[in-house]
Design a protein around this motif. Sequence first.
Motif, PDB file in Angstrom:
ATOM      1  N   ARG A   1       0.843  -1.194   0.000  1.00  0.00           N
ATOM      2  CA  ARG A   1       0.000   0.000   0.000  1.00  0.00           C
ATOM      3  C   ARG A   1       0.880   1.247   0.000  1.00  0.00           C
ATOM      4  O   ARG A   1       0.901   2.016   0.956  1.00  0.00           O
ATOM      5  CB  ARG A   1      -0.936   0.000   1.213  1.00  0.00           C
ATOM      6  CG  ARG A   1      -1.890  -1.185   1.228  1.00  0.00           C
ATOM      7  CD  ARG A   1      -2.867  -1.115   2.378  1.00  0.00           C
ATOM      8  NE  ARG A   1      -3.755  -2.283   2.367  1.00  0.00           N
ATOM      9  CZ  ARG A   1      -4.794  -2.427   3.181  1.00  0.00           C
ATOM     10  NH1 ARG A   1      -5.066  -1.481   4.075  1.00  0.00           N
ATOM     11  NH2 ARG A   1      -5.544  -3.516   3.123  1.00  0.00           N
ATOM     12  N   PRO A   2       1.616   1.436  -1.065  1.00  0.00           N
ATOM     13  CA  PRO A   2       2.569   2.551  -1.094  1.00  0.00           C
ATOM     14  C   PRO A   2       1.866   3.901  -1.153  1.00  0.00           C
ATOM     15  O   PRO A   2       0.792   4.040  -1.740  1.00  0.00           O
ATOM     16  CB  PRO A   2       3.366   2.283  -2.372  1.00  0.00           C
ATOM     17  CG  PRO A   2       2.428   1.519  -3.241  1.00  0.00           C
ATOM     18  CD  PRO A   2       1.635   0.657  -2.319  1.00  0.00           C
ATOM     19  N   LEU A   3       2.500   4.873  -0.554  1.00  0.00           N
ATOM     20  CA  LEU A   3       2.013   6.254  -0.612  1.00  0.00           C
ATOM     21  C   LEU A   3       2.379   6.855  -1.960  1.00  0.00           C
ATOM     22  O   LEU A   3       3.528   6.776  -2.394  1.00  0.00           O
ATOM     23  CB  LEU A   3       2.652   7.073   0.513  1.00  0.00           C
ATOM     24  CG  LEU A   3       2.309   8.557   0.564  1.00  0.00           C
ATOM     25  CD1 LEU A   3       0.839   8.769   0.892  1.00  0.00           C
ATOM     26  CD2 LEU A   3       3.200   9.273   1.582  1.00  0.00           C
ATOM     27  N   THR A   4       1.410   7.465  -2.628  1.00  0.00           N
ATOM     28  CA  THR A   4       1.640   8.134  -3.903  1.00  0.00           C
ATOM     29  C   THR A   4       0.982   9.505  -3.869  1.00  0.00           C
ATOM     30  O   THR A   4       0.199   9.819  -2.958  1.00  0.00           O
ATOM     31  CB  THR A   4       1.051   7.325  -5.074  1.00  0.00           C
ATOM     32  OG1 THR A   4      -0.384   7.308  -4.953  1.00  0.00           O
ATOM     33  CG2 THR A   4       1.576   5.893  -5.093  1.00  0.00           C
ATOM     34  N   ALA A   5       1.279  10.305  -4.878  1.00  0.00           N
ATOM     35  CA  ALA A   5       0.650  11.627  -4.966  1.00  0.00           C
ATOM     36  C   ALA A   5      -0.860  11.498  -5.112  1.00  0.00           C
ATOM     37  O   ALA A   5      -1.617  12.355  -4.623  1.00  0.00           O
ATOM     38  CB  ALA A   5       1.234  12.393  -6.153  1.00  0.00           C
ATOM     39  N   GLU A   6      -1.319  10.422  -5.751  1.00  0.00           N
ATOM     40  CA  GLU A   6      -2.745  10.251  -6.007  1.00  0.00           C
ATOM     41  C   GLU A   6      -3.511   9.777  -4.773  1.00  0.00           C
ATOM     42  O   GLU A   6      -4.681  10.127  -4.592  1.00  0.00           O
ATOM     43  CB  GLU A   6      -2.959   9.252  -7.156  1.00  0.00           C
ATOM     44  CG  GLU A   6      -2.515   9.742  -8.527  1.00  0.00           C
ATOM     45  CD  GLU A   6      -1.002   9.757  -8.680  1.00  0.00           C
ATOM     46  OE1 GLU A   6      -0.328   8.970  -7.967  1.00  0.00           O
ATOM     47  OE2 GLU A   6      -0.501  10.563  -9.483  1.00  0.00           O
ATOM     48  N   ASN A   7      -2.873   8.971  -3.907  1.00  0.00           N
ATOM     49  CA  ASN A   7      -3.634   8.389  -2.793  1.00  0.00           C
ATOM     50  C   ASN A   7      -3.294   8.994  -1.436  1.00  0.00           C
ATOM     51  O   ASN A   7      -3.681   8.454  -0.394  1.00  0.00           O
ATOM     52  CB  ASN A   7      -3.430   6.869  -2.755  1.00  0.00           C
ATOM     53  CG  ASN A   7      -2.010   6.475  -2.335  1.00  0.00           C
ATOM     54  OD1 ASN A   7      -1.238   7.273  -1.834  1.00  0.00           O
ATOM     55  ND2 ASN A   7      -1.676   5.204  -2.567  1.00  0.00           N
ATOM     56  N   GLN A   8      -2.575  10.109  -1.420  1.00  0.00           N
ATOM     57  CA  GLN A   8      -2.060  10.637  -0.158  1.00  0.00           C
ATOM     58  C   GLN A   8      -3.147  11.047   0.828  1.00  0.00           C
ATOM     59  O   GLN A   8      -2.901  11.149   2.032  1.00  0.00           O
ATOM     60  CB  GLN A   8      -1.147  11.838  -0.429  1.00  0.00           C
ATOM     61  CG  GLN A   8      -1.800  12.980  -1.172  1.00  0.00           C
ATOM     62  CD  GLN A   8      -0.799  14.081  -1.492  1.00  0.00           C
ATOM     63  OE1 GLN A   8       0.134  14.320  -0.740  1.00  0.00           O
ATOM     64  NE2 GLN A   8      -0.990  14.750  -2.617  1.00  0.00           N
TER      65      GLN A   8
END
Length: 738
Positions: free
Chosen positions: A588-595
């Motif tokens: 479940r990596p942190l990305t700009a889209e799911n922050q």
Amino acid sequence: MVAPYRKQNVTPRSDENIRESVEQLLGKMTLAEKIGQMSQCADSEFAFGGEIEADPTELLVREGRVGSILGAFNSRRTFDLQKLAVEQSRLRIPLMFNADVIHGYQTIFPIPLAWACSWDLEEIKRACMIAAKEATASGITYNHAPMVDISRDARWGRVMEGAGEDPYLGALIARAQVEGFQGDTLFSEETLIACLKHFIGYGASEAGRDYNTVDMSEWTLRNVYLPPFKAGLEAGSASVMNAFNFYNGIPVAGNKFILHDLLREELGFDGMLISDYGAVDEIYIHGAARDRKDAARQSLEATMDIEMVTQLYENYLPQLIEEGKVQEAQIDAAVRRILIYKYKIGIMDDPFRYIRPEKEEEYHFHADHLQASRELARKSIVLLKNENQTLPLQTEAVIAGTQKIAVIGPFADSKDMLGTWQFSRYKEETVTLLEGLTAKGIAEDQLLYAEGSGVNDPIEGGIEQAVRAAEAADIVLLALGEHSEMSGEAASRMDISIPAVQQQLAEAVIAVGKPVVLVLTNGRPLVLDWYEQNVDAIVETWFLGSQAGHAIADVLTGDYNPTGKLTMSFPKHLGQSPIYYNRFNTGRPLTAENQDEKYISKYLDGPNDPLYPFGYGLSYTEFSYSDLQLDRQQMKSGEQITVTVTVTNTGSMAGEEIAQLYIQDLYGTTVRPVKELKGYRKVQLAPQQSIQIEFVITEQDLEYCNARLEWTAEEGEFKVYVGTHSGNTLEQTFELLK
């Protein structure tokens, strides 16, 4: 004193001759004399660990009960002890003299974490050559360095002793250090036996607490912690030292899998294996041995050759042989390895060849060595922030008397710039920051000095004095940090912030409203988020060594444009530790889209990213990257890909850039890091100059240790990243076909 005892025309023996001579000598030795060669005693006012009860050094030497001495730091002492060994012990076997020559002997160089930030392998190698040259003149023959542990947690004090968090760069630096210490031949009187430490995993101590538990998979051990050791062994390191931690529940000092199966059998190491200070005894203290006799047995079974300072071998090996629990052949194997190196370095034929007081006088603190220290120190400095071109200082205006500089803080005029793990007699000749600035021609009345506070304690009226100096100045150099004993062995910190009393000083000085440059002296990454937000420039100088003040002044004044790049990430908050760039994505990596989503691998109260990432470092000029190209998008086994990129100096000053190549294996039979350093190039560019640089990717660059513990490159897609640091890159994609 020594000259009459030296032999003339001594030449290196052949390997065959050495083997024959060793066997002849072994045949003459009693069991006690063999164990004596496997024993080391301490002979120093400096405590390398807990106090150990032992007989006087002279008695141990005379009776042939020790084969090496730790901590005899001058030619007078090494001469006296060697003379005793070759004149009064029964078999006249010379001693080896051991020392921890970590970053210089008398001329002190930057701490290893600092010199790693130079990314300059030749300069690091030269520093080690000079250290060896100075140390051997005093009779030192066996060095307890380099430390090649991978370090990811800045709370651990020994991060100062290593090259940082990256296995690829750590491996290159390990090789350079071994080559520097050992030179082309160990027979030279100016080269030292190198010792790779600490095998293995010590840098992963839980919570950054020294000597603490380490628990990792063999997969992690091989992918992250093994590469620097492997590189050092390939460079020919003659010795290896065990780690204090355990692996799979067994302390490494008695861990047969780690020391025998992995180190000796798999990696082919046939040199001397030495315990760390008291580590054989600590097998029992760990609770992994029934008693100290059993600890001695385990260590011998693991093929430990030399026991540092404790006396378990002497006390228990004879009884273990009588009981049939160990074999004398195991002892013979250890003594054989030790004696081979005593022949290789020439002391069996000329016991006093390294003891050269006339060379001590010539070499120690030599002007050429000081210049080399200054050059490496300048390259080790990392510029972390520089808003509004605060730096370099406008020294012409200062010299002309139209500007004043306030130099404030406990490190403004401190000689505590050497760091720990050094034993120089020339500490009082260390160049301070204030001295470095005055050496630039800046008059003392243009430098407004105020100590302000101690490192950890207030000074009565100190803050008020500092504020007055800031008010009268045009720019402030705020010299803060850690004293030398706040990093190094047994110097772990829970809070890696700048100490509170210095924070109070900083707040008062910054409130004056003048431009402020934070000049750091420290042995580890610190939490600097408040300073990033409140000062105009930040210069990470680490502990730079004998010429620290000159090197810092060179950078502050612009006589040297900073080139250093971080080899450890600086956390934004303490709670991020340990933090490192070559992490894994997680499921479940942190990305700009799911922050903004909740069920993501992130913190509620701060970012995942560090304040300053691996590879980060600014210049007084600026560099841009463009036109990243691969000469092919697919690569088969045995082929290679050429990567080109254009780097442009877009600023107004000449400068050097360290262009960095990273690769990401997008999928594999195990998870893969988001990015891994696989190459770098140093380029010197004039203002507005562009240059195309080239990297070559081979199949070997794509290899890793998979779940079956096989070192292999797997087919699939890869990303190539090139840029100024690990967090600022261009990218392209290619595929490996098999």
